[in-house]
Design a protein around this motif. Structure first.
Motif, PDB file in Angstrom:
ATOM      1  N   ASP B  36      76.522 -42.331 -61.986  1.00  0.00           N
ATOM      2  CA  ASP B  36      75.427 -41.404 -61.658  1.00  0.00           C
ATOM      3  C   ASP B  36      75.686 -40.046 -62.289  1.00  0.00           C
ATOM      4  O   ASP B  36      74.796 -39.441 -62.898  1.00  0.00           O
ATOM      5  CB  ASP B  36      75.296 -41.241 -60.135  1.00  0.00           C
ATOM      6  N   CYS B  37      76.915 -39.586 -62.097  1.00  0.00           N
ATOM      7  CA  CYS B  37      77.249 -38.266 -62.651  1.00  0.00           C
ATOM      8  C   CYS B  37      77.251 -38.317 -64.167  1.00  0.00           C
ATOM      9  O   CYS B  37      76.893 -37.323 -64.820  1.00  0.00           O
ATOM     10  CB  CYS B  37      78.593 -37.783 -62.109  1.00  0.00           C
ATOM     11  N   ARG B  38      77.641 -39.439 -64.737  1.00  0.00           N
ATOM     12  CA  ARG B  38      77.609 -39.529 -66.206  1.00  0.00           C
ATOM     13  C   ARG B  38      76.179 -39.379 -66.697  1.00  0.00           C
ATOM     14  O   ARG B  38      75.915 -38.729 -67.699  1.00  0.00           O
ATOM     15  CB  ARG B  38      78.219 -40.856 -66.679  1.00  0.00           C
ATOM     16  N   ARG B  39      75.240 -39.979 -65.946  1.00  0.00           N
ATOM     17  CA  ARG B  39      73.833 -39.831 -66.321  1.00  0.00           C
ATOM     18  C   ARG B  39      73.400 -38.366 -66.219  1.00  0.00           C
ATOM     19  O   ARG B  39      72.741 -37.842 -67.110  1.00  0.00           O
ATOM     20  CB  ARG B  39      72.956 -40.696 -65.407  1.00  0.00           C
ATOM     21  N   VAL B  40      73.814 -37.737 -65.120  1.00  0.00           N
ATOM     22  CA  VAL B  40      73.471 -36.311 -64.931  1.00  0.00           C
ATOM     23  C   VAL B  40      74.029 -35.485 -66.084  1.00  0.00           C
ATOM     24  O   VAL B  40      73.328 -34.659 -66.690  1.00  0.00           O
ATOM     25  CB  VAL B  40      74.020 -35.795 -63.575  1.00  0.00           C
ATOM     26  N   VAL B  41      75.282 -35.744 -66.401  1.00  0.00           N
ATOM     27  CA  VAL B  41      75.934 -34.960 -67.452  1.00  0.00           C
ATOM     28  C   VAL B  41      75.261 -35.191 -68.812  1.00  0.00           C
ATOM     29  O   VAL B  41      75.050 -34.249 -69.583  1.00  0.00           O
ATOM     30  CB  VAL B  41      77.443 -35.270 -67.519  1.00  0.00           C
ATOM     31  N   ASP B  42      74.909 -36.453 -69.059  1.00  0.00           N
ATOM     32  CA  ASP B  42      74.234 -36.738 -70.333  1.00  0.00           C
ATOM     33  C   ASP B  42      72.931 -35.954 -70.445  1.00  0.00           C
ATOM     34  O   ASP B  42      72.599 -35.407 -71.497  1.00  0.00           O
ATOM     35  CB  ASP B  42      73.929 -38.243 -70.446  1.00  0.00           C
ATOM     36  N   GLU B  43      72.220 -35.949 -69.340  1.00  0.00           N
ATOM     37  CA  GLU B  43      70.934 -35.241 -69.361  1.00  0.00           C
ATOM     38  C   GLU B  43      71.130 -33.730 -69.533  1.00  0.00           C
ATOM     39  O   GLU B  43      70.423 -33.090 -70.308  1.00  0.00           O
ATOM     40  CB  GLU B  43      70.186 -35.522 -68.053  1.00  0.00           C
ATOM     41  N   LEU B  44      72.127 -33.220 -68.837  1.00  0.00           N
ATOM     42  CA  LEU B  44      72.433 -31.787 -68.970  1.00  0.00           C
ATOM     43  C   LEU B  44      72.816 -31.467 -70.412  1.00  0.00           C
ATOM     44  O   LEU B  44      72.427 -30.447 -70.966  1.00  0.00           O
ATOM     45  CB  LEU B  44      73.589 -31.398 -68.038  1.00  0.00           C
ATOM     46  N   ARG B  45      73.570 -32.367 -70.992  1.00  0.00           N
ATOM     47  CA  ARG B  45      74.042 -32.141 -72.360  1.00  0.00           C
ATOM     48  C   ARG B  45      72.856 -32.130 -73.338  1.00  0.00           C
ATOM     49  O   ARG B  45      72.778 -31.294 -74.219  1.00  0.00           O
ATOM     50  CB  ARG B  45      75.041 -33.247 -72.733  1.00  0.00           C
ATOM     51  N   GLU B  46      71.944 -33.050 -73.100  1.00  0.00           N
ATOM     52  CA  GLU B  46      70.746 -33.103 -73.954  1.00  0.00           C
ATOM     53  C   GLU B  46      69.911 -31.830 -73.827  1.00  0.00           C
ATOM     54  O   GLU B  46      69.486 -31.257 -74.828  1.00  0.00           O
ATOM     55  CB  GLU B  46      69.855 -34.277 -73.510  1.00  0.00           C
ATOM     56  N   ASP B  47      69.688 -31.433 -72.579  1.00  0.00           N
ATOM     57  CA  ASP B  47      68.910 -30.200 -72.353  1.00  0.00           C
ATOM     58  C   ASP B  47      69.570 -29.021 -73.059  1.00  0.00           C
ATOM     59  O   ASP B  47      68.911 -28.237 -73.747  1.00  0.00           O
ATOM     60  CB  ASP B  47      68.813 -29.877 -70.846  1.00  0.00           C
ATOM     61  N   ALA B  48      70.869 -28.936 -72.866  1.00  0.00           N
ATOM     62  CA  ALA B  48      71.595 -27.794 -73.433  1.00  0.00           C
ATOM     63  C   ALA B  48      71.517 -27.804 -74.953  1.00  0.00           C
ATOM     64  O   ALA B  48      71.338 -26.762 -75.588  1.00  0.00           O
ATOM     65  CB  ALA B  48      73.050 -27.805 -72.971  1.00  0.00           C
ATOM     66  N   ALA B  49      71.624 -29.003 -75.529  1.00  0.00           N
ATOM     67  CA  ALA B  49      71.590 -29.094 -76.991  1.00  0.00           C
ATOM     68  C   ALA B  49      70.220 -28.689 -77.516  1.00  0.00           C
ATOM     69  O   ALA B  49      70.111 -27.991 -78.527  1.00  0.00           O
ATOM     70  CB  ALA B  49      71.930 -30.521 -77.433  1.00  0.00           C
ATOM     71  N   LEU B  50      69.194 -29.118 -76.782  1.00  0.00           N
ATOM     72  CA  LEU B  50      67.851 -28.755 -77.232  1.00  0.00           C
ATOM     73  C   LEU B  50      67.644 -27.240 -77.172  1.00  0.00           C
ATOM     74  O   LEU B  50      67.126 -26.629 -78.103  1.00  0.00           O
ATOM     75  CB  LEU B  50      66.807 -29.456 -76.349  1.00  0.00           C
TER      76      LEU B  50
END
Lengths: 205, 404
Positions: B36-50
């Motif tokens: 679950d947290c890996r999913r959260v982190v992936d999404e955060l990472r994507e947002d941040a990269a954008l």
């Protein structure tokens, strides 16, 4: 400061004075002390970067910074605080002034138009940005989309986003926004998500 | 499926972790165990990269970041604005009901004025003759203000002029000869709080000529008939070009191709500013907005010493990086450059040429109709008149001026 002196400075006929040299101007303007000078030197460039990201226009950025430092020069209390606090105060003031400027509805459109013109002539494309004239127009629209999206993000989140992506640390962000360091992460996460949504809307519109 | 051994951290913790602002071994362990947290982190990472990508587009380019010179100019400008902002509350609201028009005009005016040095140089330099011929062609070797002309400036050209003028300072040295600025009755400038303002008679003596005053009958009702007098002493500024200093400067600013011609080395521009008097007529009743300011001064004289030739200096200055072309072309159009003082006028101010007492001058109006100002030369004197008045009233006051 001598009121009469200032009055004289305003006179339309004070043409003699008009021929002042820049250096003379400096001599005559020892109104604020060395602390202020040091603060000006210390913070001007970084605030420029912050405000320029919001406004995208050199002149507007310079005007905004003038206003921010004018406020600082009027406030001996702030100037006397530790440098980190002065920096936080200046960032807060500069960001607010910048977004107020951006918000001013009537000017916004004209400004964005102008940003388009200015940036094209003002900014040389970097090496990986040699896109030709049409490419530059596209970049222009992209920049406008970023700024419009940023303006849509709720205020605190927006400020946090701007600070973080202008290179400030969590500690500096916390100090600027007056919050606990431990709360910066969640604010930033929400801000980035909100930005992403707004940006998608901007670029699809 | 693994069950994480600790409770899931909130997104704020993960976001800080991505920025290396919150690093603990437990977080990494948790992430390894918690999809679950890996999913959260992936999404955060994507947002941040954008967001990072988007912000990269709006960051100032290298060429936009302010240079040391830009910061120095900004610092100068702040002082001007600061003086203005200090003057506003004390002058406008309390003691001296100086018309809004004046204060409104004064910022651009002052900024423009700072560029006058450059404007002067441009119109004046044309009068320079080589040293040997200077005496023979004495009348051409100097600038002597005899008339005025308008030079329109936009806020942007004002800023450009300021930059250029500041840059000029790097091409040599400026000094104000001491002793030339001191005049007895001129103490008004420094010690206004202690000493009473000079009387008209004292002012006459200080400026070296008899001041003209308005016909009291032409003054707007409500204005005191007795002016408050201020005297500004004559002063002189000398600017001496210095080739070595200039070269170092051009090199440091990335313009190594620009050099100061040899003849300029040691050439000196001497600006002699006349003494001036300022007569303020204001209303004694509080709340009244009317006010009138009359300024009188001698001629502004500019000399050049050295062996610079006319064309050299002109070409060089016109070619200075950053001098706004619109201003250059306006200055070039001044035909009687050796006696015409360019008056910088912000574009938002209306102006027209107008005759005052038989002399051609400038009439300035701001768009709001709050006030107007006039400036003209007459018999070797420069006159300025400004007030919260209509142009016709101003004209009447000008016509009534006389030595009384």
């Amino acid at each position: 400061v001598n009121g009469q002196d200032d009055l004289a400075d305003q006179s339309v006929l004070n043409l003699a004075d008009a021929a002042v040299s820049p250096e003379t101007g400096r001599q005559r303007s020892a109104l604020v002390g060395s602390t202020f000078d040091a603060l000006f030197q210390r913070f001007y460039s970084e605030l420029f970067g912050l405000v320029y990201r919001v406004l995208g226009d050199r002149m507007e950025t310079e005007d905004t910074l003038q206003e921010a430092f004018l406020r600082l020069s009027d406030d001996a209390g702030i100037q006397a605080r530790p440098e980190a606090e002065v920096g936080a105060w200046l960032r807060r003031v500069a960001i607010n002034l910048a977004f107020n400027r951006l918000r001013s509805a009537k000017r916004a459109r004209a400004r964005l138009d102008r940003v388009g013109r200015l940036e094209r002539s003002d900014e040389e494309p970097s090496d990986n940005e040699m896109l030709g004239p049409s490419g530059l127009v596209i970049r222009q629209e992209e920049r406008a989309a970023v700024r419009l999206a940023l303006a849509e993000v709720p205020e605190r989140q927006r400020d946090c986003l701007l600070l973080r992506h202008s290179g400030y640390s969590y500690a500096e962000i916390a100090m600027t926004l007056g919050m606990a360091i431990g709360s910066v992460g969640v604010l930033l996460a929400r801000a980035e998500h909100a930005f992403r949504t707004a940006y998608r809307r901007q670029t699809q519109a | 499926m693994n069950n994480p051994t600790s409770a899931c951290p909130d997104i704020g913790v993960w976001r800080a972790w991505l920025d290396h602002e919150h690093e603990t071994l437990q977080l990494e362990q948790h992430l390894a165990e918690c999809p679950d947290c890996r999913r959260v982190v992936d999404e955060l990472r994507e947002d941040a990269a954008l967001v990072r990508g988007a912000f990269a587009m709006i960051s100032p380019a290298q060429t936009t970041v302010p240079s040391g010179a830009d910061i120095a100019v900004a610092r100068e400008r702040l002082d001007w604005e600061r003086r203005h902002s200090l003057a506003t509350p004390s002058v406008v609201r309390s003691r001296e009901p100086i018309p809004m028009f004046l204060t409104r005009i004064s910022i651009p005016w002052r900024i423009a004025a700072s560029g006058l040095a450059a404007a002067l140089v441009l119109s004046v330099l044309v009068s320079v003759t080589p040293e040997g011929r200077a005496r023979a062609a004495g009348f051409l070797a100097q600038f002597r203000s005899q008339q005025v002309t308008a030079v329109e400036l936009t806020p942007q050209t004002q800023a450009e002029i300021m930059r250029t003028v500041t840059a000029l300072g790097n091409l040599g040295t400026i000094n104000t000869p001491s002793g030339l600025t001191a005049r007895p009755a001129a103490a008004a400038r420094g010690g206004a709080e202690q000493t009473p303002p000079p009387t008209l008679a004292e002012a006459n003596q200080a400026v070296g000529f008899t001041l003209a005053t308005p016909d009291p009958a032409t003054l707007p009702a409500g204005l005191d008939k007795t002016p408050r007098v201020q005297v500004m002493p004559a002063s002189q500024e000398r600017f001496t070009f210095d080739k070595a200093k200039a070269s170092a400067y051009f090199k440091s600013t990335g313009h190594p191709e620009v050099t100061l011609p040899d003849a300029f080395d040691g050439a000196t521009l001497v600006v002699s500013m006349p003494s001036a008097a300022l007569l303020q007529y204001s209303s004694s009743s509080s709340g009244a907005k009317e006010a009138l300011v009359l300024g009188e001064a001698g001629e502004l004289v500019v000399d050049v010493e050295g062996k610079v030739s006319l064309e050299e200096m002109r070409d060089f200055l016109l070619g200075l990086p950053g001098f706004p072309p619109t201003v250059v072309s306006q200055l070039r159009q001044i035909t009687r450059w050796n006696e015409t003082l360019p008056i910088p006028i912000p574009v938002q101010v209306n102006w027209q040429t107008e005759t005052f007492r038989g002399n051609q001058g400038l009439l300035l109006n701001d768009n709001s109709g709050v006030g107007s100002a006039a400036i003209w030369h007459e018999s070797g004197r420069m006159y300025g008149l400004a007030g919260s008045l209509k142009a016709t009233q101003l004209q009447r006051i000008a016509d009534g001026l006389a030595v009384r």
